[in-house]
Design a protein around this motif. Structure first.
Motif, PDB file in Angstrom:
ATOM      1  N   UNK A 180     -11.849   1.036 -25.498  1.00  0.00           N
ATOM      2  CA  UNK A 180     -10.981   0.122 -26.246  1.00  0.00           C
ATOM      3  C   UNK A 180     -10.810  -1.199 -25.518  1.00  0.00           C
ATOM      4  N   UNK A 181     -10.729  -1.155 -24.193  1.00  0.00           N
ATOM      5  CA  UNK A 181     -10.635  -2.388 -23.413  1.00  0.00           C
ATOM      6  C   UNK A 181     -11.890  -3.234 -23.619  1.00  0.00           C
ATOM      7  N   UNK A 182     -13.041  -2.591 -23.631  1.00  0.00           N
ATOM      8  CA  UNK A 182     -14.302  -3.309 -23.863  1.00  0.00           C
ATOM      9  C   UNK A 182     -14.298  -3.999 -25.226  1.00  0.00           C
ATOM     10  N   UNK A 183     -13.875  -3.275 -26.253  1.00  0.00           N
ATOM     11  CA  UNK A 183     -13.829  -3.848 -27.606  1.00  0.00           C
ATOM     12  C   UNK A 183     -12.836  -5.009 -27.660  1.00  0.00           C
ATOM     13  N   UNK A 184     -11.668  -4.819 -27.075  1.00  0.00           N
ATOM     14  CA  UNK A 184     -10.627  -5.846 -27.083  1.00  0.00           C
ATOM     15  C   UNK A 184     -11.122  -7.140 -26.431  1.00  0.00           C
ATOM     16  N   UNK A 185     -11.678  -7.038 -25.244  1.00  0.00           N
ATOM     17  CA  UNK A 185     -12.172  -8.229 -24.545  1.00  0.00           C
ATOM     18  C   UNK A 185     -13.338  -8.861 -25.292  1.00  0.00           C
ATOM     19  N   UNK A 186     -14.202  -8.037 -25.857  1.00  0.00           N
ATOM     20  CA  UNK A 186     -15.327  -8.584 -26.616  1.00  0.00           C
ATOM     21  C   UNK A 186     -14.834  -9.396 -27.808  1.00  0.00           C
TER      22      UNK A 186
END
Length: 119
Positions: free
Chosen positions: A40-46
């Protein structure tokens, strides 16, 4: 460069939505809560940095903004990409790559501030 930034922003947003949906529906029962948080952190930052890349594409052409665009794209690749791989494949050493993406993000935001002050 504007066209390239806009294209990268659109691709980043498209992939962010697709990967977010895949994580929420396809990986929910396969990954631990910890791995899902990383994902989820990856998606959020992306998503946020894809939006920033789209902003850079709409601003007047400046050398600092060109560099900011490339650094945002690199940051998405290194930061989010390493977190996706870490979450799914549990490859621990990828955690060392993630901060490089974070540094690229910080440099991009700094260049955008610099461009604003020079305006």
């Amino acid at each position: 460069m504007r066209r390239t930034c806009l294209l990268l922003a659109a691709l980043g947003g498209f992939c962010g939505v697709a990967l977010g949906a895949f994580g929420a529906h396809g990986l929910k029962h396969l990954l631990s809560d910890y791995q899902l948080d990383i994902y989820k952190t990856a998606v959020n930052y992306q998503m946020w940095h894809s939006l920033a890349l789209g902003l850079v594409a709409l601003l007047p052409e400046r050398a600092a903004l060109r560099w900011a665009g490339w650094l945002l794209a690199l940051g998405i690749l290194l930061f989010s990409g390493s977190l996706y791989l870490l979450a799914i494949f549990d490859i621990k050493w990828l955690g060392m790559v993630t901060p490089l993406g974070g540094l690229a993000f910080l440099a991009a935001w700094g260049l955008m501030a610099y461009a604003a002050l020079r305006e």
